[in-house]
Design an enzyme around this catalytic site. Structure first.
Site, mmCIF file in Angstrom:
data_model
loop_
_atom_site.group_PDB
_atom_site.id
_atom_site.type_symbol
_atom_site.label_atom_id
_atom_site.label_comp_id
_atom_site.label_asym_id
_atom_site.label_seq_id
_atom_site.Cartn_x
_atom_site.Cartn_y
_atom_site.Cartn_z
ATOM 1 N N ASP A 26 45.759 49.860 78.961
ATOM 2 C CA ASP A 26 44.979 49.717 80.535
ATOM 3 C C ASP A 26 45.709 48.191 80.970
ATOM 4 O O ASP A 26 44.861 47.487 81.442
ATOM 5 C CB ASP A 26 43.711 49.879 81.172
ATOM 6 C CG ASP A 26 43.804 51.602 81.309
ATOM 7 O OD1 ASP A 26 44.685 52.036 80.421
ATOM 8 O OD2 ASP A 26 42.596 51.899 81.932
ATOM 9 N N GLU A 74 45.896 53.322 83.994
ATOM 10 C CA GLU A 74 45.286 54.111 84.749
ATOM 11 C C GLU A 74 45.396 53.865 86.674
ATOM 12 O O GLU A 74 45.727 52.876 87.078
ATOM 13 C CB GLU A 74 43.468 53.302 85.099
ATOM 14 C CG GLU A 74 42.686 54.261 85.271
ATOM 15 C CD GLU A 74 41.409 53.524 85.693
ATOM 16 O OE1 GLU A 74 40.611 52.754 84.481
ATOM 17 O OE2 GLU A 74 40.444 54.699 86.270
ATOM 18 N N LYS A 131 47.378 57.638 83.776
ATOM 19 C CA LYS A 131 46.392 58.084 83.159
ATOM 20 C C LYS A 131 45.306 58.413 84.126
ATOM 21 O O LYS A 131 45.297 57.304 85.017
ATOM 22 C CB LYS A 131 45.555 57.790 82.221
ATOM 23 C CG LYS A 131 45.391 56.164 82.454
ATOM 24 C CD LYS A 131 45.120 55.779 80.401
ATOM 25 C CE LYS A 131 43.475 55.704 80.834
ATOM 26 N NZ LYS A 131 42.693 54.549 81.266
ATOM 27 N N LYS A 134 39.448 57.432 82.247
ATOM 28 C CA LYS A 134 39.279 56.443 81.317
ATOM 29 C C LYS A 134 40.092 56.771 80.493
ATOM 30 O O LYS A 134 40.731 55.899 79.978
ATOM 31 C CB LYS A 134 37.991 56.490 80.823
ATOM 32 C CG LYS A 134 37.399 55.873 82.594
ATOM 33 C CD LYS A 134 37.580 54.670 83.723
ATOM 34 C CE LYS A 134 36.730 54.691 84.361
ATOM 35 N NZ LYS A 134 38.007 53.818 85.318
ATOM 36 N N VAL A 159 42.519 47.455 77.901
ATOM 37 C CA VAL A 159 40.996 46.998 78.588
ATOM 38 C C VAL A 159 39.998 48.149 78.847
ATOM 39 O O VAL A 159 41.304 48.772 78.938
ATOM 40 C CB VAL A 159 41.242 45.492 78.967
ATOM 41 C CG1 VAL A 159 41.010 43.870 78.406
ATOM 42 C CG2 VAL A 159 42.516 45.873 80.357
ATOM 43 N N THR A 160 39.319 47.998 79.355
ATOM 44 C CA THR A 160 38.011 47.405 78.302
ATOM 45 C C THR A 160 37.702 48.070 77.438
ATOM 46 O O THR A 160 37.189 49.616 77.323
ATOM 47 C CB THR A 160 36.948 46.946 80.273
ATOM 48 O OG1 THR A 160 36.119 48.621 80.268
ATOM 49 C CG2 THR A 160 36.961 46.939 81.509
ATOM 50 N N CYS A 164 37.390 52.830 78.928
ATOM 51 C CA CYS A 164 39.123 53.139 78.210
ATOM 52 C C CYS A 164 39.643 52.869 77.474
ATOM 53 O O CYS A 164 39.658 53.986 76.892
ATOM 54 C CB CYS A 164 40.015 53.212 79.873
ATOM 55 S SG CYS A 164 40.055 53.322 81.654
ATOM 56 N N GLN A 204 28.178 54.365 60.634
ATOM 57 C CA GLN A 204 28.340 55.665 60.326
ATOM 58 C C GLN A 204 29.855 55.801 59.566
ATOM 59 O O GLN A 204 30.018 57.030 59.245
ATOM 60 C CB GLN A 204 27.997 56.556 60.926
ATOM 61 C CG GLN A 204 26.269 56.445 61.466
ATOM 62 C CD GLN A 204 26.280 57.668 63.017
ATOM 63 O OE1 GLN A 204 26.403 58.860 62.421
ATOM 64 N NE2 GLN A 204 26.249 57.283 64.128
HETATM 65 N N1 TIU Z 1 40.889 50.564 82.030
HETATM 66 C C1 TIU Z 1 39.599 50.714 82.011
HETATM 67 O O1 TIU Z 1 38.525 50.332 81.441
HETATM 68 N N2 TIU Z 1 39.175 51.046 83.745
HETATM 69 C C2 TIU Z 1 37.950 50.677 84.043
HETATM 70 O O2 TIU Z 1 37.143 51.055 85.659
HETATM 71 N N3 TIU Z 1 37.261 49.721 82.927
HETATM 72 C C3 TIU Z 1 35.970 48.699 83.797
HETATM 73 O O3 TIU Z 1 34.918 48.473 82.969
HETATM 74 N N4 TIU Z 1 36.234 49.207 84.954
#
Ligand code: TIU
Length: 228
Positions: A26, A74, A131, A134, A159-160, A164, A204
């Site tokens: 993403d 996304e 996708k 997430k 990210v993030t 995701c 772990q």
């Molecule tokens: N790609 C992804 O992480 N989608 C999000 O909506 N991330 C947020 O941190 N909002």
């Protein structure tokens, strides 16, 4: 055989270049540029931009050594038929998914903001997986694509971190993949969430996977390509 080892935590990860893929999660304008979904949610998008250069370096090395590269985005169909009402309504946003923002309709496929940033733009032969959620495995072609290439190890960037990337690493783990996250190739709007998310991956004995950095990944890939 093009085998190697990544220096990583909680311990070294052995890999074979021919069964390893780089997954760029993403890296879209909606998340890392002003005017997109990330900013609509009230976030400071500049926090994510530090990951662009390390991602670029890993991507360039991956391409050089012939690693399989996959990008994800996304987003939703223009008719929003695949957008759950729970996701649309979450946050009570005045401008949310599907609405018009400065880079087009937010998180809608085909819009400028939905596309991957120019710095990391896919090249021919690199599948782009769209996708709706997430996790990159949920309701996508990703698992089939990876199985068809006999992929066993994933380098997961993007990210993030705690949203995701983490969801994808968890999904990958349950599907039998070894996933490694280079810490400088991922970012969060919340630095503390990034730190804790990466701790969770490697805790772990590597409950979800491995954590490394771009330098170790680049060195590991280059050494494996040379047969060292
Ligand atoms: N790609 C992804 O992480 N989608 C999000 O909506 N991330 C947020 O941190 N909002």
């Amino acid at each position: 055989m093009r085998k190697g080892k990544f220096t990583a935590e909680p311990y070294e990860l052995e890999f074979d270049l021919d069964t390893t893929a780089l997954v760029m999660i993403d890296m879209q304008r909606d998340f890392v540029e002003p005017g997109g979904f990330g900013e609509m949610l009230g976030n400071n998008v500049s926090l994510l931009r530090s990951s662009i250069e390390p991602c670029k370096e890993v991507l360039e090395t991956a391409r050089k050594v012939g690693l399989f590269v996959i990008h994800t985005r996304e987003g939703h169909r223009p008719d929003l038929a695949d957008l759950p009402s729970a996701k649309k309504e979450r946050g009570h946003l005045t401008t949310g998914i599907g609405d018009v923002g400065p880079m087009g309709r937010i998180l809608v496929r085909g819009e400028v903001g939905h596309d991957i940033i120019p710095e990391l733009y896919p090249i021919e032969g690199e599948p782009v997986v769209d996708k709706p959620g997430k996790g990159a495995f949920y309701d996508t072609d990703l698992l089939g694509i990876l199985r068809n290439r006999n992929i066993k190890t994933l380098i997961v960037c993007g990210v993030t971190t705690e949203v995701c990337v983490h969801t994808t690493v968890r999904e990958a783990n349950d599907r039998g993949f070894n996933a490694l996250v280079p810490e400088d190739c991922t970012a969060s709007y919340f630095p503390e969430f990034k730190r804790v998310a990466l701790e969770m991956v490697k805790a772990q004995g590597g409950i979800f996977g491995w954590v490394s950095n771009s330098d170790h990944v680049i060195k590991g890939l280059a050494a494996a390509a040379k047969g060292k």
